[in-house]
Design an enzyme around this catalytic site. Structure first.
Site, mmCIF file in Angstrom:
data_model
loop_
_atom_site.group_PDB
_atom_site.id
_atom_site.type_symbol
_atom_site.label_atom_id
_atom_site.label_comp_id
_atom_site.label_asym_id
_atom_site.label_seq_id
_atom_site.Cartn_x
_atom_site.Cartn_y
_atom_site.Cartn_z
ATOM 1 N N ASP A 94 -15.481 2.479 4.757
ATOM 2 C CA ASP A 94 -14.947 3.246 5.887
ATOM 3 C C ASP A 94 -15.325 2.556 7.193
ATOM 4 O OD1 ASP A 94 -17.042 5.097 7.585
ATOM 5 O OD2 ASP A 94 -17.807 4.688 5.586
ATOM 6 N N SER A 95 -14.376 2.584 8.147
ATOM 7 C CA SER A 95 -14.560 1.992 9.458
ATOM 8 C C SER A 95 -14.864 0.496 9.321
ATOM 9 C CB SER A 95 -15.656 2.733 10.224
ATOM 10 O OG SER A 95 -15.641 2.392 11.583
ATOM 11 N N ALA A 96 -16.072 0.046 9.688
ATOM 12 C CA ALA A 96 -16.420 -1.363 9.513
ATOM 13 C C ALA A 96 -16.355 -1.752 8.045
ATOM 14 C CB ALA A 96 -17.812 -1.622 10.075
#
Length: 421
Positions: A94-96
């Protein structure tokens, strides 16, 4: 079949803009617990080096090392070999971590990349709100409110601290469609699931990423969760939207593991399947002859049953007679029990009546005593009232003696006092 009970492997790379975060954070741990529970998977959650001490591509290198570590453990760890289905490995972040999953998909999507990970087989990638950027802001970035979980100021700070020194936001590690980024149209990639939130600052970049890859014929699907902000599944891993996300991921895994495995097994085993079919066809006559033999045995068995019918009837008659005798015996015992119960009941009733009579006698004596007490109280009350009246009359004579002139005082006083005397 061997390996049917083994669990798929699900990698999860945490978020944090390449600057913060850890698999040991409670929100990440809770999310991994739910992944393992809902997906029935062996979850691997590696940490990676963080910026600004370790700028990109350090995090990407650590992610590659974690996959190579799992490959090295395939033969070295007996428990892993028995528990994990290394032919069903999924990469998620998730995200990065979603950015990391994108780069792993490009690196290991080719034939050479797959061969480098053998016996591991990557089946799919789940990009949860991937952390992409670019020099030209998108609409979701420009309109993101300042009080958002991930706002534009925080987003820019993470990129400023994590990208290689001197690079811009169009760097290939940041922008998948930058001027120097790999040609994704020509790239080979395994199936992807891209998840976006309707209120996420990164929503437009991730949606564009999925749309362009799908337009080039890549096996990519987009799942949008309306009204959800960045990282909603780690902020509230047991919420209803998080539950819906789990269902979406589970369906994606099933579509890209079980069906493909069954298809490959059918293709691989098709010659053997044809040989078995011919064997079945060649033995059909033997099967029919066997069925005819069974039929003849059943007919002979029926004849034997018919011949034994008289003996069976005699046995049934004897059994019925024994049953009748038993019934008579039970009826006699019932009569004895009823008679005995009647005698015992009469004795108990007589004893009870005696106790009741004794109690009634005691109550009668108490009632008589109560009546006498009340009569005495009534007499005392009456006398007390008469005494009060006499006293009032005495007071009246003392105050107005002219009404009694001509009578000796002792006489009328005696007359007045008589009722109490």
């Amino acid at each position: 079949a061997p390996g049917e009970d083994r669990l798929p492997v699900f990698f999860y790379f945490h978020g944090g803009g390449f600057c913060i975060g850890s698999r040991t954070w409670p929100n990440c741990q809770n999310y991994c617990f739910r992944l393992a529970s809902d997906l029935r998977a062996l979850v691997v959650a590696p940490d990676y080096r963080l910026a600004p001490e370790h700028r990109l591509p350090a995090a990407i290198h650590d992610a590659v090392a974690s996959l190579e570590w799992l490959r090295s453990q395939a033969a070295a760890d007996p428990w892993l070999a028995e528990s994990a289905d290394l032919a069903r490995v999924f990469i998620s972040g998730d995200s990065a971590g979603g950015n990391i999953a994108h780069h792993l998909a490009l690196r290991f999507g080719s034939h050479a990349g797959r061969a480098a990970l053998a016996p591991l087989r990557l089946r799919g990638f789940v990009l949860l709100m991937p952390f992409f950027g670019g020099t030209q802001p998108t609409r979701s970035e420009a309109e993101c409110p300042d009080d958002a979980f991930l706002n534009r100021e925080l987003n820019d700070r993470y990129w400023r601290l994590s990208i290689p020194a001197g690079a811009t936001l169009d760097h290939p590690l940041v922008n998948p469609f930058g001027p120097e980024s790999p040609d994704l149209e020509a790239a080979e990639v395994d199936p992807m699931l891209v998840v976006v939130g309707g209120r996420d600052l990164l929503r437009d970049r991730a949606a564009e990423y999925a749309a362009r890859l799908r337009g080039w014929g890549k096996p990519v699907e987009l799942a949008e969760f309306e009204g959800q902000q960045h990282g909603f599944f780690t902020v509230a891993p047991w919420s209803e939207p998080s539950g819906q996300l789990m269902g979406t991921i589970k369906r994606f895994m099933e579509d890209n593991s079980a069906a493909r495995r069954r298809y490959r097994g059918l293709v691989r085993n098709s010659p053997e399947t044809h040989r078995r079919y011919r064997g079945f066809a060649g033995s059909s006559q033997r099967v029919i002859r066997g069925l005819l033999g069974v039929h003849r045995e059943l007919v002979e068995g029926d004849r034997e049953l018919v011949g034994n019918a008289p003996g069976v009837r005699q046995k049934m008659t004897e059994t019925c007679q024994e049953f009748s005798i038993t019934a008579y015996t039970i009826a006699g015992l019932d009569s004895i029990v009823v008679a005995r119960a009647s005698v015992v009941a009469k004795e108990e009733v007589t004893h009870y009546n005696m106790e009741v009579e004794e109690q009634l006698d005691v109550l009668h004596r108490q009632l008589e005593w109560e009546r006498g007490r009340r009569a005495i109280e009534a007499q005392v009350t009456k006398l007390s009232l008469e005494l009060v009246l006499a006293h009032q009359q005495d007071m009246e004579v003392e105050q107005r003696p002219e009404r009694h002139q001509g009578l000796p005082k002792t006489r009328w006083y005696t007359i007045i006092r008589r009722p109490s005397g």
